[in-house]
Scaffold this active site. Structure first.
Site, PDB file in Angstrom:
ATOM      1  N   GLY A 153      -9.763  -8.286  -0.181  1.00 11.87           N
ATOM      2  CA  GLY A 153     -10.734  -9.298   0.259  1.00 11.87           C
ATOM      3  C   GLY A 153     -11.194 -10.186  -0.890  1.00 11.87           C
TER       4      GLY A 153
ATOM      5  N   LEU B 261      -2.739  -0.980  -4.959  1.00  8.92           N
ATOM      6  CA  LEU B 261      -3.402  -2.062  -5.690  1.00  8.92           C
ATOM      7  C   LEU B 261      -2.483  -3.281  -5.691  1.00  8.92           C
ATOM      8  CD1 LEU B 261      -4.857  -0.079  -8.748  1.00  8.92           C
ATOM      9  CD2 LEU B 261      -5.971  -0.629  -6.592  1.00  8.92           C
TER      10      LEU B 261
ATOM     11  N   ARG C  27       4.122  11.940  -3.745  1.00 11.91           N
ATOM     12  CA  ARG C  27       2.918  12.700  -3.397  1.00 11.91           C
ATOM     13  C   ARG C  27       3.095  13.629  -2.195  1.00 11.91           C
ATOM     14  NH1 ARG C  27      -1.347   7.761  -4.358  1.00 11.91           N
ATOM     15  NH2 ARG C  27      -0.975   7.732  -6.603  1.00 11.91           N
TER      16      ARG C  27
ATOM     17  N   HIS D 160      -6.060  10.820   1.300  1.00 10.76           N
ATOM     18  CA  HIS D 160      -6.292   9.852   0.233  1.00 10.76           C
ATOM     19  C   HIS D 160      -6.106   8.402   0.671  1.00 10.76           C
ATOM     20  CE1 HIS D 160      -6.265   8.145  -3.732  1.00 10.76           C
ATOM     21  NE2 HIS D 160      -5.018   7.740  -3.622  1.00 10.76           N
TER      22      HIS D 160
HETATM   23  C1  LIG Z   1      -9.972   7.698  -5.840  1.00  9.54           C
HETATM   24  C2  LIG Z   1      -8.868   6.719  -5.559  1.00  9.54           C
HETATM   25  C3  LIG Z   1      -7.984   6.343  -6.555  1.00  9.54           C
HETATM   26  C4  LIG Z   1      -6.967   5.431  -6.294  1.00  9.54           C
HETATM   27  N1  LIG Z   1      -6.126   5.080  -7.302  1.00  9.54           N
HETATM   28  C5  LIG Z   1      -5.150   4.165  -7.062  1.00  9.54           C
HETATM   29  C6  LIG Z   1      -4.276   3.744  -8.103  1.00  9.54           C
HETATM   30  O1  LIG Z   1      -4.361   4.193  -9.235  1.00  9.54           O
HETATM   31  N2  LIG Z   1      -3.325   2.827  -7.792  1.00  9.54           N
HETATM   32  C7  LIG Z   1      -3.190   2.286  -6.553  1.00  9.54           C
HETATM   33  O2  LIG Z   1      -2.316   1.446  -6.341  1.00  9.54           O
HETATM   34  N3  LIG Z   1      -4.024   2.657  -5.563  1.00  9.54           N
HETATM   35  C8  LIG Z   1      -4.998   3.573  -5.786  1.00  9.54           C
HETATM   36  N4  LIG Z   1      -5.832   3.956  -4.765  1.00  9.54           N
HETATM   37  C9  LIG Z   1      -5.746   3.260  -3.473  1.00  9.54           C
HETATM   38  C10 LIG Z   1      -6.452   1.902  -3.582  1.00  9.54           C
HETATM   39  O3  LIG Z   1      -7.587   2.036  -4.392  1.00  9.54           O
HETATM   40  C11 LIG Z   1      -6.894   1.361  -2.241  1.00  9.54           C
HETATM   41  O4  LIG Z   1      -5.847   1.452  -1.315  1.00  9.54           O
HETATM   42  C12 LIG Z   1      -7.285  -0.101  -2.363  1.00  9.54           C
HETATM   43  O5  LIG Z   1      -8.226  -0.258  -3.403  1.00  9.54           O
HETATM   44  C13 LIG Z   1      -7.836  -0.630  -1.066  1.00  9.54           C
HETATM   45  O6  LIG Z   1      -8.274  -1.937  -1.282  1.00  9.54           O
HETATM   46  P1  LIG Z   1      -8.773  -2.817  -0.095  1.00  9.54           P
HETATM   47  O7  LIG Z   1      -9.214  -4.116  -0.684  1.00  9.54           O
HETATM   48  O8  LIG Z   1      -7.756  -2.850   0.984  1.00  9.54           O
HETATM   49  O9  LIG Z   1     -10.038  -2.029   0.496  1.00  9.54           O
HETATM   50  P2  LIG Z   1     -11.402  -1.535  -0.170  1.00  9.54           P
HETATM   51  O10 LIG Z   1     -11.422  -1.636  -1.647  1.00  9.54           O
HETATM   52  O11 LIG Z   1     -11.691  -0.215   0.458  1.00  9.54           O
HETATM   53  O12 LIG Z   1     -12.446  -2.587   0.325  1.00  9.54           O
HETATM   54  C14 LIG Z   1     -12.923  -2.586   1.648  1.00  9.54           C
HETATM   55  C15 LIG Z   1     -14.010  -3.623   1.753  1.00  9.54           C
HETATM   56  O13 LIG Z   1     -14.310  -3.814   3.116  1.00  9.54           O
HETATM   57  C16 LIG Z   1     -15.714  -3.726   3.316  1.00  9.54           C
HETATM   58  N5  LIG Z   1     -15.903  -3.214   4.679  1.00  9.54           N
HETATM   59  C17 LIG Z   1     -15.345  -2.135   5.271  1.00  9.54           C
HETATM   60  N6  LIG Z   1     -15.733  -2.076   6.557  1.00  9.54           N
HETATM   61  C18 LIG Z   1     -16.539  -3.138   6.763  1.00  9.54           C
HETATM   62  C19 LIG Z   1     -17.254  -3.611   7.877  1.00  9.54           C
HETATM   63  N7  LIG Z   1     -17.204  -3.010   9.065  1.00  9.54           N
HETATM   64  N8  LIG Z   1     -18.025  -4.709   7.724  1.00  9.54           N
HETATM   65  C20 LIG Z   1     -18.093  -5.353   6.522  1.00  9.54           C
HETATM   66  N9  LIG Z   1     -17.414  -4.953   5.439  1.00  9.54           N
HETATM   67  C21 LIG Z   1     -16.653  -3.860   5.571  1.00  9.54           C
HETATM   68  C22 LIG Z   1     -16.208  -2.802   2.237  1.00  9.54           C
HETATM   69  O14 LIG Z   1     -17.573  -3.035   2.030  1.00  9.54           O
HETATM   70  C23 LIG Z   1     -15.324  -3.251   1.079  1.00  9.54           C
HETATM   71  O15 LIG Z   1     -15.866  -4.412   0.508  1.00  9.54           O
HETATM   72  C24 LIG Z   1      -6.832   4.886  -5.005  1.00  9.54           C
HETATM   73  C25 LIG Z   1      -7.705   5.273  -4.000  1.00  9.54           C
HETATM   74  C26 LIG Z   1      -8.695   6.207  -4.261  1.00  9.54           C
HETATM   75  C27 LIG Z   1      -9.546   6.659  -3.141  1.00  9.54           C
END
Ligand SMILES: Cc1cc2nc3c(=O)[nH]c(=O)nc-3n(C[C@H](O)[C@H](O)[C@H](O)COP(=O)(O)OP(=O)(O)OC[C@H]3O[C@@H](n4cnc5c(N)ncnc54)[C@H](O)[C@@H]3O)c2cc1C
Length: 643
Positions: free
Chosen positions: A52, A447, A337, A407
């Site tokens: 986002g 990421l 994994r 995860h």
């Molecule tokens: C502990 C951990 C370590 C990780 N390490 C790695 C790594 O080393 N390498 C890698 O590639 N991946 C890693 N991952 C996976 C990766 O971090 C995530 O898949 C990725 O960051 C998800 O990004 P995103 O922008 O899709 O969602 P998110 O970062 O989860 O963002 C979601 C956003 O949506 C908002 N949101 C959700 N629901 C609503 C709603 N109903 N209304 C308004 N806002 C809402 C939240 O507030 C947030 O801003 C890891 C995951 C975890 C849990």
């Protein structure tokens, strides 16, 4: 059960022809919005994580008006901040044979041939640009002595292609995206609305035209109208109650879109991460991950003898089973994994688990001897510190204890090559879509995908959609907004009125534990059928016996969680149905009935080489399955082999 793979809605729109040039050809053929017209469009971006944040910043830089919403008090507290180990890119800096093709190949194979080739190829191609973009933003990636960016290895790959910033890569990448986002907030291109939860999608004339949110501080319901909606709301591993995800990660936004007509794809594909700190009791609300990168230098083992309760230092080398090195000599501790998780489960099921019995050792003693404590601290210092703070054990002195945990969710809303869902105008980015990872995600790929979607894909494909025309002007006075708001208000009122005896947390715990048992690391038909019955009974009880204290007019965490758990009951049932339908084992989906003689996954490409896309049909039990067939023209179907 109705099935259909021919309808236009499931057209992947992936360009035909050579995969190497499909993205270039697609971009060349895309319609454009002229610079002067971009400011006439308002784009609603839900979520401020890597997907986002990068999308909102990029679109505002292009000149669109962006409305950006998130749950947290600050956009930079999105769950992406927690990512530790790194981000992949086919730069081939170590000169060890990497290429765009190899990253593409590893990802398709890692996903056990259940991802769309064209998407994965694009991801591998754009990976090199992501690194350049992030370096330009000032992301402090680790560097070699000579100044080049450093790389390390991750599971499922035999090359070093993972870029990292110690054990806080997600945080640093998010700060990069957040910096660009704030620049646009300052310039007026992005209007930021934190502490908002999207609770419904507004569809007008068949197109996504807005959202209804709850202001989490005042309780007020708010309407936002736009020309397109981008859902970047992350994954739903918290459906399992305990997971490595942030407590606020949830499925609600995606689920409500599903109920408005967006198909939900592959809901049963959940990645279980092998290296989490084991659970300690019932009061925990989250599990902590120890990055996969640790398996570069840490060796995984258990005692050879079942029931051996001696301290690790008292167990001689000859009495240890380095089971990953034994079972998978080619990849050793760096198997993907799903494979590492199942192997850990296997040795624990044999009674050889350590600690509580549900743990295996991750041992750094060899690496410390070989490389010295300083080098290890340089690579993983903050992870070691985190482990010590949580467990009170020092990993430099004694092996870590780790166990698999939910995860990442490969399932999510179905999208075409343009990242558009089955509702025109609703685009889905990052972990919220069913995306590029197939039945299993290789580490350091999420990421990459989130940033690829936000920085490099959506700026082109959204323009193509908007330039297609047909968008009449709508305002929040439209009846569809009133209808959506009423629906949200009724649900909030209903939850507050039940006044039962069981807390939301109790229900979530009960559901999550059931799902972990029945649709976690392994599943079978009997268990899944039983789970569906149990979930239905629990859901009935929830709607009659949940206790949500407080009111809807102010900050009410219990109310927020109640809405999310209500959705988890429905999603949980769909996960089980999807798992039951797929009579094969692939990637993280391990159906116990379908395994090779050696106990590995047994795919059935004849019958199941497809993406399952579920259409809402009034009740979860009635959801209709559609199939998007998958074709593998470039990477030929083969059995995954890591031995
Ligand atoms: C502990 C951990 C370590 C990780 N390490 C790695 C790594 O080393 N390498 C890698 O590639 N991946 C890693 N991952 C996976 C990766 O971090 C995530 O898949 C990725 O960051 C998800 O990004 P995103 O922008 O899709 O969602 P998110 O970062 O989860 O963002 C979601 C956003 O949506 C908002 N949101 C959700 N629901 C609503 C709603 N109903 N209304 C308004 N806002 C809402 C939240 O507030 C947030 O801003 C890891 C995951 C975890 C849990």
């Amino acid at each position: 059960m109705a099935t259909d793979n021919t309808e236009a809605k499931l057209d992947s729109r992936a360009p035909s022809g050579p995969v190497e040039t499909s993205w270039e050809r697609h971009k060349r053929d895309a319609r454009l919005v002229s610079p002067a017209n971009k400011r006439k469009f308002t784009i609603i971006v839900v979520g401020t994580g890597l997907a986002g944040g990068s999308a909102a910043a990029s679109l505002a830089e292009l000149g669109y008006n962006v409305v950006n919403l998130c749950i947290q008090d600050s956009p930079r507290r999105a769950h992406s901040v927690a990512a530790q180990g790194g981000i992949n890119a086919a730069k081939n800096y170590p000169n060890d044979g990497d290429s765009v093709f190899r990253l593409f190949y590893d990802t398709v194979k890692g996903g056990d041939f259940r991802a769309r080739e064209a998407n994965v190829y694009r991801l591998a191609q754009e990976s090199v640009n992501i690194i350049d973009q992030c370096v330009a933003q000032g992301v402090p990636f680790a560097r070699e002595y000579g100044g080049m960016l450093a790389n390390r290895s991750f599971g499922g790959a035999q090359v070093s292609r993972t870029f990292y910033a110690r054990g806080q890569t997600g945080q640093q990448l998010l700060l990069g995206a957040y910096g660009s986002l704030m620049r646009q907030v300052h310039a007026g291109g992005v209007k930021m609305f934190p502490r908002r939860e999207m609770l419904d999608l507004v569809v007008i004339d068949g197109r996504a035209r807005g959202v209804v949110c709850r202001n989490l501080v005042t309780g007020a319901l708010e309407r936002y109208a736009g020309d397109a909606v981008l859902l970047c709301t992350g994954g739903y591993s918290t459906v399992f109650f305990l997971s490595t995800n942030a407590v606020n990660s949830n499925a609600t936004a995606a689920w409500r879109c599903y109920k408005r007509g967006a198909y939900f794809a592959n809901p049963c594909f959940t990645q279980i991460h092998p290296t989490c700190i084991p659970r300690v009791g019932e009061q925990q609300s989250k599990l902590t991950l120890m990055s996969e990168s640790l398996r570069n230098d840490g060796r995984v083992w258990v005692p050879k003898a079942a029931g051996d309760k001696r301290l690790p230092g008292q167990i001689a080398e000859s009495e240890r089973d380095y089971f990953l090195e034994r079972m998978y000599p080619a990849f050793g501790n760096l198997v993907p994994r799903d494979i590492a998780s199942r192997a850990a489960k296997l040795v624990c099921d044999e009674g050889r688990g350590v600690g509580s019995g549900l743990a295996v050792y991750l041992d750094f003693s060899d690496a410390v001897k070989r490389l010295g404590k300083e080098t290890i601290a340089d690579r993983y210092g903050n992870l070691f510190e985190m482990y010590r703070e949580i467990t009170n054990h020092d990993p430099y002195e004694t092996p870590m204890q780790i166990y698999p945990a939910p995860h990442y969710t490969m399932g999510g809303l179905w999208v075409d090559y343009n990242l558009m869902s089955t509702i025109p105008g609703l685009h889905v980015l990052g972990e919220a879509n069913f995306s590029d990872h197939g039945a299993n995600r290789l580490g350091a790929s999420a990421l990459m995908q989130g940033l690829c979607d936000g920085y490099f894909v959506i700026p082109h494909t959204l323009g193509h959609y908007l330039a297609g025309g047909g968008l009449v002007s709508v305002s929040t006075d439209h009846a569809a907004f009133a209808e959506a708001e009423t629906r949200v208000k009724e649900q909030v009122g209903k939850l507050l009125a039940i006044g039962g005896r069981k807390s939301v947390r109790e229900f979530h715990y009960q559901l999550g534990t059931l799902l972990w048992d029945r649709v976690g690391m392994a599943r079978n038909a009997t268990g899944l059928r039983g789970a569906i019955e149990k979930i239905r009974a629990m859901r009935d009880e929830f709607w009659n016996n949940v206790r949500v204290p407080g009111s809807g007019e102010d900050f009410n965490k219990e109310l927020e969680m109640a809405g999310r758990v209500a959705d988890y009951f429905e999603l949980g049932e769909l996960m089980c149905r999807d798992a039951l339908e797929r009579e094969e084992s692939c990637g993280c989906h391990f159906r116990e009935e379908y395994r090779t003689e050696e106990g590995e996954c047994k795919r059935d490409d004849e019958r199941f080489s497809f993406v399952s896309a579920w259409e809402y049909a009034g009740r979860t039990g009635d959801a209709r399955l559609h199939r998007e067939p998958l074709e593998f023209d470039t990477v030929h179907l083969a059995t995954r082999q890591y031995k």
